[in-house]
Write a protein that holds these residues in place. Sequence first.
Motif, PDB file in Angstrom:
ATOM      1  N   ILE A  85      24.625  25.736 -30.033  1.00 49.72           N
ATOM      2  CA  ILE A  85      23.587  24.715 -29.902  1.00 49.72           C
ATOM      3  C   ILE A  85      23.490  23.938 -31.210  1.00 49.72           C
ATOM      4  O   ILE A  85      23.858  24.436 -32.271  1.00 49.72           O
ATOM      5  CB  ILE A  85      22.203  25.327 -29.558  1.00 49.72           C
ATOM      6  N   ASN A  86      23.023  22.715 -31.097  1.00 49.83           N
ATOM      7  CA  ASN A  86      22.854  21.859 -32.270  1.00 49.83           C
ATOM      8  C   ASN A  86      21.408  21.942 -32.730  1.00 49.83           C
ATOM      9  O   ASN A  86      20.488  21.742 -31.936  1.00 49.83           O
ATOM     10  CB  ASN A  86      23.188  20.410 -31.907  1.00 49.83           C
ATOM     11  N   ILE A  87      21.221  22.263 -33.988  1.00 52.88           N
ATOM     12  CA  ILE A  87      19.857  22.294 -34.501  1.00 52.88           C
ATOM     13  C   ILE A  87      19.723  21.395 -35.725  1.00 52.88           C
ATOM     14  O   ILE A  87      20.698  21.095 -36.402  1.00 52.88           O
ATOM     15  CB  ILE A  87      19.372  23.722 -34.832  1.00 52.88           C
ATOM     16  N   THR A 138      31.243  27.606 -25.840  1.00 53.29           N
ATOM     17  CA  THR A 138      30.864  26.402 -25.109  1.00 53.29           C
ATOM     18  C   THR A 138      29.681  25.756 -25.804  1.00 53.29           C
ATOM     19  O   THR A 138      28.729  26.451 -26.184  1.00 53.29           O
ATOM     20  CB  THR A 138      30.502  26.777 -23.654  1.00 53.29           C
ATOM     21  N   GLU A 139      29.763  24.444 -26.001  1.00 51.99           N
ATOM     22  CA  GLU A 139      28.663  23.755 -26.688  1.00 51.99           C
ATOM     23  C   GLU A 139      27.648  23.227 -25.681  1.00 51.99           C
ATOM     24  O   GLU A 139      28.010  22.662 -24.655  1.00 51.99           O
ATOM     25  CB  GLU A 139      29.202  22.587 -27.539  1.00 51.99           C
ATOM     26  N   ALA A 140      26.374  23.417 -26.005  1.00 47.31           N
ATOM     27  CA  ALA A 140      25.282  22.889 -25.191  1.00 47.31           C
ATOM     28  C   ALA A 140      24.851  21.541 -25.771  1.00 47.31           C
ATOM     29  O   ALA A 140      24.450  21.474 -26.928  1.00 47.31           O
ATOM     30  CB  ALA A 140      24.106  23.864 -25.194  1.00 47.31           C
ATOM     31  N   VAL A 152      29.615  24.119 -39.242  1.00 50.95           N
ATOM     32  CA  VAL A 152      29.231  22.840 -39.839  1.00 50.95           C
ATOM     33  C   VAL A 152      29.785  21.754 -38.929  1.00 50.95           C
ATOM     34  O   VAL A 152      30.971  21.731 -38.619  1.00 50.95           O
ATOM     35  CB  VAL A 152      29.803  22.692 -41.265  1.00 50.95           C
ATOM     36  N   ASP A 153      28.892  20.894 -38.443  1.00 54.14           N
ATOM     37  CA  ASP A 153      29.255  19.838 -37.492  1.00 54.14           C
ATOM     38  C   ASP A 153      29.546  18.537 -38.245  1.00 54.14           C
ATOM     39  O   ASP A 153      29.030  18.327 -39.343  1.00 54.14           O
ATOM     40  CB  ASP A 153      28.071  19.623 -36.537  1.00 54.14           C
ATOM     41  N   ASP A 154      30.358  17.682 -37.649  1.00 54.17           N
ATOM     42  CA  ASP A 154      30.600  16.330 -38.179  1.00 54.17           C
ATOM     43  C   ASP A 154      31.086  16.331 -39.623  1.00 54.17           C
ATOM     44  O   ASP A 154      30.730  15.434 -40.401  1.00 54.17           O
ATOM     45  CB  ASP A 154      29.314  15.483 -38.091  1.00 54.17           C
ATOM     46  N   PHE A 178      25.179  28.351 -34.153  1.00 54.24           N
ATOM     47  CA  PHE A 178      24.358  27.195 -34.517  1.00 54.24           C
ATOM     48  C   PHE A 178      25.222  26.137 -35.179  1.00 54.24           C
ATOM     49  O   PHE A 178      25.875  26.418 -36.181  1.00 54.24           O
ATOM     50  CB  PHE A 178      23.237  27.614 -35.464  1.00 54.24           C
ATOM     51  N   GLU A 179      25.204  24.945 -34.614  1.00 58.10           N
ATOM     52  CA  GLU A 179      25.941  23.838 -35.224  1.00 58.10           C
ATOM     53  C   GLU A 179      24.968  23.025 -36.073  1.00 58.10           C
ATOM     54  O   GLU A 179      23.959  22.521 -35.587  1.00 58.10           O
ATOM     55  CB  GLU A 179      26.584  22.962 -34.138  1.00 58.10           C
ATOM     56  N   ILE A 180      25.271  22.947 -37.346  1.00 68.16           N
ATOM     57  CA  ILE A 180      24.394  22.195 -38.247  1.00 68.16           C
ATOM     58  C   ILE A 180      25.197  21.083 -38.909  1.00 68.16           C
ATOM     59  O   ILE A 180      26.378  21.250 -39.209  1.00 68.16           O
ATOM     60  CB  ILE A 180      23.783  23.116 -39.330  1.00 68.16           C
ATOM     61  N   VAL A 191      34.202  25.003 -39.128  1.00 68.67           N
ATOM     62  CA  VAL A 191      33.918  23.660 -39.637  1.00 68.67           C
ATOM     63  C   VAL A 191      34.518  22.663 -38.650  1.00 68.67           C
ATOM     64  O   VAL A 191      35.721  22.702 -38.359  1.00 68.67           O
ATOM     65  CB  VAL A 191      34.509  23.446 -41.042  1.00 68.67           C
ATOM     66  N   LYS A 192      33.664  21.811 -38.100  1.00 70.92           N
ATOM     67  CA  LYS A 192      34.123  20.836 -37.103  1.00 70.92           C
ATOM     68  C   LYS A 192      34.388  19.494 -37.786  1.00 70.92           C
ATOM     69  O   LYS A 192      33.481  18.889 -38.354  1.00 70.92           O
ATOM     70  CB  LYS A 192      33.061  20.673 -36.003  1.00 70.92           C
ATOM     71  N   ILE A 193      35.631  19.062 -37.730  1.00 69.77           N
ATOM     72  CA  ILE A 193      35.999  17.787 -38.348  1.00 69.77           C
ATOM     73  C   ILE A 193      35.490  16.644 -37.480  1.00 69.77           C
ATOM     74  O   ILE A 193      35.682  16.635 -36.264  1.00 69.77           O
ATOM     75  CB  ILE A 193      37.524  17.675 -38.526  1.00 69.77           C
TER      76      ILE A 193
HETATM   77 MG    MG Z   1      27.741  19.784 -32.184  1.00 67.18          MG
END
Ligand code: MG
Length: 277
Positions: free
Chosen positions: A104-106, A50-52, A166-168, A136-138, A187-189
């Motif tokens: 979480i996004n850092i 789950t993403e915060a 890896v985000d975005d 950790f989403e970076i 890896v998030k597209i």
């Molecule tokens: Mg994110």
Amino acid sequence: RVFSYELQQSQALTENVYWKDTLLRAMENEQLFFYFQPIVAAKTGQIVYTEALLRLKMSDGRIVTPGEFLPSAERAGLNYALDCYVVKAALKILSANPDKKLSINISTAALNDSGWTEALIEAVHQQRLSPEHMIFEITETAVISDMEKAKQIVEELTSLGFRFAVDDFGAGFSSLYYLKHLSVEYVKIDQSLIKDLINDGEDKDFVRAIISMIHVYGKKVVGEGVENAAILEILTSMDVDLVQGFQIGRPAEHWPAAPTDNEDLNPKTFNHSIDRL
Ligand code: MG
Ligand code: C2E
Ligand code: MG
Ligand code: MG
């Protein structure tokens, strides 16, 4: 024109000062909190993690999203403070819910600071939390500024059990170097690429190629911004591992409800937004 330029500049400055002030106060008074959004297995609909997503509650009750305050926060040098706040909040959630997996996004600020890593490891150790439960989403751009340092920190934390995404991916100047050299699990597209999927032809082929490329490097692919059943179906047919988006569950104040064992897990019909806990 000169005048209007100066007016614009001074408005931007006022806005920066405003958000800096507001955020500093919000951190002090704990007015920052999370919305939660599930990230589910494409084939079964099971929640994988789950993403915060950070939210700010204004004094008039309005809830503000990061798009409004992050750019100013960055310019005001508050990234590091925000990263620390977010990690602390995440640790609190994890220690109250030891079975949950939370991302979480850092920002780059945390990743380039070894003091931050030490504090994190110490806190997780002290509270006897499982590092495996923290992702950790970076973003690509965040890593780029000091690749060697970031790589080293990601490796260290990964070896301790923490996970990375890896985000975005595909939003900025995507570097294939990351795929090869960063020990990330997911890896998030980026949403912008996902939205193009409803067009036929080139766009579809492009996303399909990105997905297989990520798989070549042994990472799992997450499709972000899945807003309708058509996109979900296309992504699933393209062998995407995980999906996230309004079609599956909107970000909400409450933790997404987990499906029970014998529930129909067809992600097209299962709505994770409904909190039945
Ligand atoms: Mg994110
Ligand atoms: P992100 O990490 O890529 O998060 C996904 C964003 O897309 C979230 O926006 C989410 O609400 C939104 N979203 C999810 N599903 C859909 C969908 O189906 N359609 C559309 N149109 N949007 C969808 P949000 O919550 O406004 O966050 C925006 C960005 O702010 C995040 O993008 C992330 O980069 C950043 N952010 C969020 N929380 C934090 C935080 O705690 N710290 C830092 N440094 N950045 C954060
Ligand atoms: Mg994203
Ligand atoms: Mg983003």
